[in-house]
Write a protein that holds these residues in place. Structure first.
Motif, short mmCIF file in Angstrom:
data_model
loop_
_atom_site.label_atom_id
_atom_site.label_comp_id
_atom_site.label_asym_id
_atom_site.label_seq_id
_atom_site.Cartn_x
_atom_site.Cartn_y
_atom_site.Cartn_z
N TRP A 57 0.67 -0.04 -2.20
CA TRP A 57 -0.74 -0.95 -1.76
C TRP A 57 -1.92 -0.18 -1.91
N VAL A 58 -1.40 1.07 -1.53
CA VAL A 58 -3.15 1.84 -1.48
C VAL A 58 -2.92 2.68 -2.48
N ALA A 59 -2.00 2.80 -3.67
CA ALA A 59 -2.38 3.50 -4.57
C ALA A 59 -2.99 2.26 -5.53
N ILE A 60 -2.45 1.23 -5.94
CA ILE A 60 -2.75 0.15 -5.99
C ILE A 60 -3.91 -0.35 -6.20
N ARG A 61 -4.66 -0.30 -4.52
CA ARG A 61 -6.49 -0.75 -4.47
C ARG A 61 -6.97 0.73 -4.92
N MET A 62 -6.83 1.96 -4.85
CA MET A 62 -7.55 2.88 -5.47
C MET A 62 -7.91 2.72 -6.95
N ALA A 63 -6.39 2.17 -7.08
CA ALA A 63 -7.25 1.55 -8.67
C ALA A 63 -8.15 -0.14 -9.12
N GLY A 64 -8.62 -0.62 -8.08
CA GLY A 64 -9.88 -1.24 -8.21
C GLY A 64 -8.63 -2.54 -8.59
N ARG A 65 -7.73 -3.12 -8.62
CA ARG A 65 -6.84 -3.98 -8.51
C ARG A 65 -5.84 -4.89 -8.07
N GLU A 66 -5.83 -6.26 -8.17
CA GLU A 66 -5.06 -6.51 -6.60
C GLU A 66 -3.25 -6.50 -7.37
N PHE A 67 -3.07 -6.39 -5.66
CA PHE A 67 -1.56 -6.46 -5.53
C PHE A 67 -0.58 -6.63 -6.61
N GLY A 68 -0.12 -8.30 -6.80
CA GLY A 68 0.46 -8.86 -7.82
C GLY A 68 0.07 -8.90 -8.99
N GLU A 69 -1.30 -8.16 -9.49
CA GLU A 69 -1.64 -8.60 -11.01
C GLU A 69 -1.25 -7.34 -11.67
N TYR A 70 -1.54 -6.22 -10.78
CA TYR A 70 -1.10 -4.70 -11.10
C TYR A 70 0.75 -4.43 -11.06
N LEU A 71 0.82 -5.03 -10.70
CA LEU A 71 2.31 -5.22 -10.90
C LEU A 71 3.11 -6.97 -11.79
N ALA A 72 2.14 -6.96 -12.15
CA ALA A 72 2.15 -9.04 -12.78
C ALA A 72 3.56 -9.52 -11.98
N LEU A 73 3.01 -9.56 -11.10
CA LEU A 73 3.85 -10.82 -10.65
C LEU A 73 3.34 -11.89 -10.70
N SER A 74 4.33 -13.13 -10.89
CA SER A 74 4.41 -14.53 -10.83
C SER A 74 5.50 -15.27 -10.31
N TRP A 75 4.73 -16.17 -9.90
CA TRP A 75 6.31 -17.09 -9.54
C TRP A 75 6.60 -17.86 -10.08
N PRO A 76 8.05 -17.88 -9.95
CA PRO A 76 8.66 -18.27 -11.26
C PRO A 76 8.51 -20.01 -11.44
N SER A 77 8.79 -19.84 -12.56
CA SER A 77 8.83 -21.75 -12.92
C SER A 77 10.29 -22.49 -11.90
N GLY A 78 9.99 -23.61 -12.22
CA GLY A 78 11.08 -23.93 -10.97
C GLY A 78 12.36 -24.58 -12.35
N GLY A 79 12.24 -24.51 -12.99
CA GLY A 79 13.20 -24.34 -14.25
C GLY A 79 14.60 -23.51 -14.17
#
Length: 138
Positions: A88-110
């Protein structure tokens, strides 16, 4: 046709945001791993000292304790938060959001329904095989 003349230009609006290169990522991963292992061992030592007392383990005793899954689980679970904090600290140092940097997204219902169905199928097969193995049917 692809236009390669603007490939090196930064994306507008993201002047302060960046992505870590290979060596920076490797260094951050090693620091996160070190934090995880160090914290895991410290917590494990405190728990073992509290439960067993201040006695020195013989190598065979320590190997027996280490082979028990519950202690390995304690090690992994207690080491995960510091590793995530380092990331988290390293990603914040890069100036990005945690979920955005790791490409986290919620799965669809299917996707959730498919994952639950596949898990149910595998667990049913595993339960059937284990029940046949314990009764000597296979």
């Amino acid at each position: 046709m692809v236009d390669f003349k603007n490939v090196g230009d930064p994306i507008l609006g993201s002047q302060s945001a960046r992505t870590w290169d290979f060596w920076e990522t490797t260094l951050v991963a090693l620091i996160a791993y070190g934090a995880s292992v160090l914290t895991g061992w410290m917590v494990l030592n405190v728990i073992l000292a509290a439960s067993v007392g201040p006695k020195a383990f013989a190598p065979g005793e320590f190997q027996t304790l280490a082979s028990q899954g519950r202690w390995y689980g304690v090690f992994l679970i207690s080491g995960a938060p510091p590793a995530i904090a380092v990331l988290w600290v390293a990603i914040r140092m890069a100036g990005r959001e945690f979920g955005e940097y790791l490409a986290l997204s919620w799965p669809s219902g299917g996707e959730i329904v498919r994952a639950l169905a596949i898990t149910t199928i595998f667990m049913s097969i595993e339960g059937f095989v284990l029940s046949k193995m314990s009764t000597g049917g296979i």
